[in-house]
Design a protein around this motif. Structure first.
Motif, PDB file in Angstrom:
ATOM      1  N   CYS A   1     -17.273 -30.226  37.281  1.00  0.00           N
ATOM      2  CA  CYS A   1     -17.921 -30.635  38.530  1.00  0.00           C
ATOM      3  C   CYS A   1     -17.327 -29.878  39.719  1.00  0.00           C
ATOM      4  O   CYS A   1     -18.058 -29.379  40.586  1.00  0.00           O
ATOM      5  N   ALA A   2     -15.995 -29.799  39.737  1.00  0.00           N
ATOM      6  CA  ALA A   2     -15.325 -29.120  40.846  1.00  0.00           C
ATOM      7  C   ALA A   2     -15.665 -27.632  40.861  1.00  0.00           C
ATOM      8  O   ALA A   2     -15.944 -27.060  41.926  1.00  0.00           O
ATOM      9  N   LEU A   3     -15.671 -27.001  39.676  1.00  0.00           N
ATOM     10  CA  LEU A   3     -15.981 -25.579  39.597  1.00  0.00           C
ATOM     11  C   LEU A   3     -17.419 -25.300  40.025  1.00  0.00           C
ATOM     12  O   LEU A   3     -17.686 -24.369  40.796  1.00  0.00           O
ATOM     13  N   GLY A   4     -18.352 -26.115  39.528  1.00  0.00           N
ATOM     14  CA  GLY A   4     -19.753 -25.937  39.913  1.00  0.00           C
ATOM     15  C   GLY A   4     -19.954 -26.085  41.408  1.00  0.00           C
ATOM     16  O   GLY A   4     -20.686 -25.305  42.033  1.00  0.00           O
ATOM     17  N   THR A   5     -19.287 -27.084  41.988  1.00  0.00           N
ATOM     18  CA  THR A   5     -19.389 -27.307  43.432  1.00  0.00           C
ATOM     19  C   THR A   5     -18.830 -26.116  44.211  1.00  0.00           C
ATOM     20  O   THR A   5     -19.438 -25.643  45.189  1.00  0.00           O
ATOM     21  N   CYS A   6     -17.669 -25.604  43.775  1.00  0.00           N
ATOM     22  CA  CYS A   6     -17.048 -24.460  44.457  1.00  0.00           C
ATOM     23  C   CYS A   6     -17.933 -23.220  44.365  1.00  0.00           C
ATOM     24  O   CYS A   6     -18.082 -22.481  45.357  1.00  0.00           O
TER      25      CYS A   6
END
Length: 242
Positions: free
Chosen positions: A219-224
């Motif tokens: 989730c964090a990687l996709g958001t970044c």
């Protein structure tokens, strides 16, 4: 807008939320039944299974919690694991927060209480369409009060039916599939598409991480990735217009 007209608009928004989420009802049937049975097998009892479905309203966290309990893990570890899986709600909350800045504390409680994958994405779809902007909470509650009672009912049937539901069915994959079907049509910009690809790929590659941390990392990687691509595109557009 007069009070009568405002009330009529609010009712229309609530009804639209109900209609929006009626199509998701079938996907709750197998997953709710399986979660109800799993809660029974974990030793929570019939009413314990119903209670966790009603008060947690978080299928993936509930499934992880009962899985850990069934394997003999300590209660503290089981609860923490369920909470870790549900950390994606923090991402949802961050997305919703700017839009409900003027909400009262009671309204914020309602937004938080019924925040799940399906209510979030349904509300996002409404926002992107620019519909029911005067009564977003009414629409949201229409979604929530369609899905929540049905989720509790399916868990109750699964719990009280118990062993009559074959454990080999493995039907819990229907919820992720329904979520994918809802999200894909919303991916319109380049940043959204790349964020979804990056997050999905990371979720597969990091699946084996302990405590389901791969989901949070994905989730964090996709958001970044999405934010970075969006910023680069805006910068490129700004330079082109100079």
């Amino acid at each position: 807008m007069s009070n009568a007209a405002d009330q009529a608009s609010s009712r229309a928004s609530f009804k639209a939320g109900v209609i929006e989420c009626l199509q998701l009802i079938p996907s709750y049937i197998p997953f709710g039944l399986v979660c109800g049975v799993a809660a029974m097998q974990a030793g929570l009892g019939e009413w314990g299974a119903v209670a966790i479905a009603a008060f947690a309203f978080a299928g993936s966290s509930q499934a992880v919690l009962t899985q850990f309990l069934s394997s003999g893990a300590p209660l503290t570890i089981a609860i923490l694991s369920g909470l870790v899986v549900n950390l994606r709600m923090a991402v949802y909350s961050a997305a919703i927060a700017p839009r409900i800045a003027g909400a009262t504390p009671k309204e914020r409680v309602l937004w938080a209480a019924f925040l799940v994958d399906q209510t979030f994405i349904s509300n996002e779809a409404r926002h992107q369409r620019g519909e029911h902007m005067n009564h977003p909470l009414a629409f949201y509650l229409g979604c929530a009060l369609t899905l929540w009672p049905w989720w509790v009912l399916m868990n109750a049937i699964g719990a009280f039916a118990g062993a009559k539901l074959p454990a080999s069915w493995q039907l819990d994959f229907t919820i992720p599939l329904s979520f994918v079907a809802m999200v894909v049509p919303l991916l319109k910009s380049r940043s959204q598409i790349l964020a979804a690809i990056a997050g999905g790929a990371a979720g597969v590659l990091l699946y084996a991480m302990p405590l389901k941390l791969g989901l949070i990392a994905a989730c964090a990687l996709g958001t970044c990735v999405g934010m970075t691509v969006d910023a680069l595109l805006k910068l490129k557009t700004s330079e082109a217009t100079r």
